[in-house]
Design an enzyme around this catalytic site. Structure first.
Site, PDB file in Angstrom:
ATOM      1  CG  PHE A 140      -1.900   1.167   1.157  1.00 38.48           C
ATOM      2  CD1 PHE A 140      -3.076   1.058   0.427  1.00 38.48           C
ATOM      3  CD2 PHE A 140      -1.628   2.375   1.795  1.00 38.48           C
ATOM      4  CE1 PHE A 140      -3.962   2.130   0.326  1.00 38.48           C
ATOM      5  CE2 PHE A 140      -2.505   3.446   1.703  1.00 38.48           C
ATOM      6  CZ  PHE A 140      -3.678   3.325   0.964  1.00 38.48           C
ATOM      7  CG  ASP A 225       5.528   3.370   1.780  1.00 34.49           C
ATOM      8  OD1 ASP A 225       5.535   3.853   2.935  1.00 34.49           O
ATOM      9  OD2 ASP A 225       4.532   3.412   1.033  1.00 34.49           O
ATOM     10  CE  LYS A 254      -1.184   5.407   7.642  1.00 28.99           C
ATOM     11  NZ  LYS A 254      -0.799   4.652   6.449  1.00 28.99           N
TER      12      LYS A 254
HETATM   13  C1  LIG Z   1      -0.961   5.057   4.990  1.00 31.04           C
HETATM   14  C2  LIG Z   1       0.125   4.673   4.058  1.00 31.04           C
HETATM   15  C3  LIG Z   1       0.409   5.434   2.921  1.00 31.04           C
HETATM   16  C4  LIG Z   1      -0.428   6.619   2.497  1.00 31.04           C
HETATM   17  O1  LIG Z   1      -0.322   7.664   3.374  1.00 31.04           O
HETATM   18  P1  LIG Z   1      -1.356   8.910   3.256  1.00 31.04           P
HETATM   19  O2  LIG Z   1      -0.860   9.867   4.277  1.00 31.04           O
HETATM   20  O3  LIG Z   1      -2.732   8.367   3.553  1.00 31.04           O
HETATM   21  O4  LIG Z   1      -1.267   9.414   1.876  1.00 31.04           O
HETATM   22  C5  LIG Z   1       1.494   5.067   2.137  1.00 31.04           C
HETATM   23  N1  LIG Z   1       2.249   4.011   2.461  1.00 31.04           N
HETATM   24  C6  LIG Z   1       2.006   3.248   3.540  1.00 31.04           C
HETATM   25  C7  LIG Z   1       2.908   2.098   3.855  1.00 31.04           C
HETATM   26  C8  LIG Z   1       0.924   3.542   4.374  1.00 31.04           C
HETATM   27  O5  LIG Z   1       0.669   2.774   5.441  1.00 31.04           O
END
Ligand SMILES: *Cc1c(COP(=O)(O)O)cnc(C)c1O
Length: 399
Positions: A140, A225, A254
């Site tokens: 994600f 990420d 986050k």
């Molecule tokens: C939540 C999340 C995102 C997206 O972050 P947003 O602030 O909602 O755009 C991207 N990568 C990972 C691993 C996430 O958990």
């Protein structure tokens, strides 16, 4: 302080029905106040929060040092454009650099934006013909079109095509599949070192090392990420530090500003200049409030030894959850890295979440059958026991 004020939950639900676009599935509860690992609704009910702020409130709700820092900052300088220098952004970048791989930072406001910056950087840094990026099934990376295309989950793509060109997907953990996908147009591999939404999946042994070697061999950028796993959640500042593999690019958001919106992309000093002036920008990125909150979050984690606490809490969670597994064969796997926790069930997890909510415990279900806990690093042992007792009851009742 009163916990019940203004509208009731039912009235708030009505207000949303009239005026807020219904793109989220929401619980019919109006939350009004939070403190540490507790939140209160407008009816005065208190909830123990094992999923505070969807991973953003890693320091609990309204952490005092951060509240004070932000209050002071708002009264001093709220926003200036990135055509100026501001010490607070520079200091923030320094603190992040010193705790990671010594590179430089680009600031933005969310995880998706951090990944967009990484995608652009990868294309800009490598030769013109290289534009393809390999990502992983179950990953994600966010909801903007680039980050969404990077997110290899068909259910999120439905109806939104055509997506961005150049992305291909490998099963998480499968190095041979990655190798088959690499061609002369590939510029990068983007991966969550620990998959979050994908069910709290840890990388198989040697997987991240293998990606590092493939990137080195083929001249690709290795981009981690760490929007969910990073910033102390796993007991190290960054999840990659558990696995002895350093990325070329890392994205954060986050929990990065203790619950205030903020994101960052870090990269090495050698690669950073490829994001040339004029090629990328974010109006609010690295604004003084986010920067001040980001600094306060780092200081709080260090002053209160919260990295060590995350490790200790992870061990306590593991003990409690393994004991539950002995008693309930519906639990098929328990995955814990600090305060990033997945409990995989042989059945759907939604009824368990409902049963917890009825007992005033907030948890999450991801990937259909994984109960996900992303508790605060400063959860107390008493709160941990209280919540695990409820979870055990909820599991017994709902499965
Ligand atoms: C939540 C999340 C995102 C997206 O972050 P947003 O602030 O909602 O755009 C991207 N990568 C990972 C691993 C996430 O958990």
């Amino acid at each position: 302080m009163t916990t019940a004020s203004g509208l009731s939950s039912a009235e708030t639900v009505e207000l949303f029905k009239k005026y807020v676009i219904p793109n989220y599935t929401r619980y019919p509860v109006n939350l009004v106040r939070g403190e540490g690992s507790y939140v209160w609704d407008s009816e005065g009910s208190r909830y123990l929060d094992f999923f505070p702020g969807w991973g953003c409130n890693l320091l609990g709700h309204c952490p005092q040092p951060l509240v004070e820092a932000v209050q002071e900052q708002v009264a001093t300088l709220i926003h200036v454009p990135n055509t100026w220098h501001m010490e607070v952004q520079g200091r923030w970048a320094q603190l992040l650099s010193e705790r990671s791989f010594g590179g430089q930072a680009f600031f933005c406001n969310s995880g998706a934006e951090a990944n967009e910056a990484a995608i652009k950087l990868a294309r800009l840094h490598t030769p013109k013909e290289r534009y393809k990026i390999i990502t992983f099934e179950g990953g994600f990376h966010g909801r903007t079109l680039g980050a969404l295309t990077a997110t290899a989950q068909p259910k999120y793509h439905e109806g939104l095509g055509p997506l961005v060109a150049g992305f291909s997907y490998a099963p998480f953990g499968d190095l041979e599949a990655v190798e088959r996908l690499i061609d002369r147009e590939t510029c990068a591999i983007l991966v969550e070192p620990v998959q979050g939404e994908g069910g709290v999946r840890l990388p198989p042994d040697g997987f991240l090392q293998g990606l590092r070697s493939l990137c080195d061999q083929h001249g690709l950028l290795l981009m981690f990420d760490e929007v969910q796993a990073g910033f102390g959640r796993t007991g190290h500042w960054f999840a990659y530090q558990h696995f002895g593999v350093t990325p070329d690019v890392m994205t954060l958001a986050k929990a990065l500003c203790g619950g205030i919106a903020g994101g960052a992309m870090l990269t090495t000093r050698e690669i950073a200049p490829s994001l040339r002036p004029g090629m990328h920008a974010s109006t609010f990125g690295g604004n003084p409030i986010a920067a001040r909150a980001g600094i306060a979050a780092i200081e709080m984690i260090e002053n209160e030894n919260l990295l060590e606490n995350a490790v200790r809490l992870g061990e306590l969670f593991r003990e409690r959850l393994e004991a539950m597994r002995q008693q309930n064969d519906v639990i098929c796997d328990v995955r814990v890295l600090g305060v990033m926790i997945g409990v995989e069930l042989a059945v759907p997890g939604a009824p368990v979440v409902e049963a917890c909510l009825k007992r005033k415990l907030l948890v999450n279900c991801t990937h259909g059958n994984v109960i996900r806990l992303l508790p605060a690093m400063n959860l107390t042992s008493e709160q941990l026991d209280e919540g695990c007792d409820v979870l055990a009851q909820a599991l017994a009742e709902a499965t």
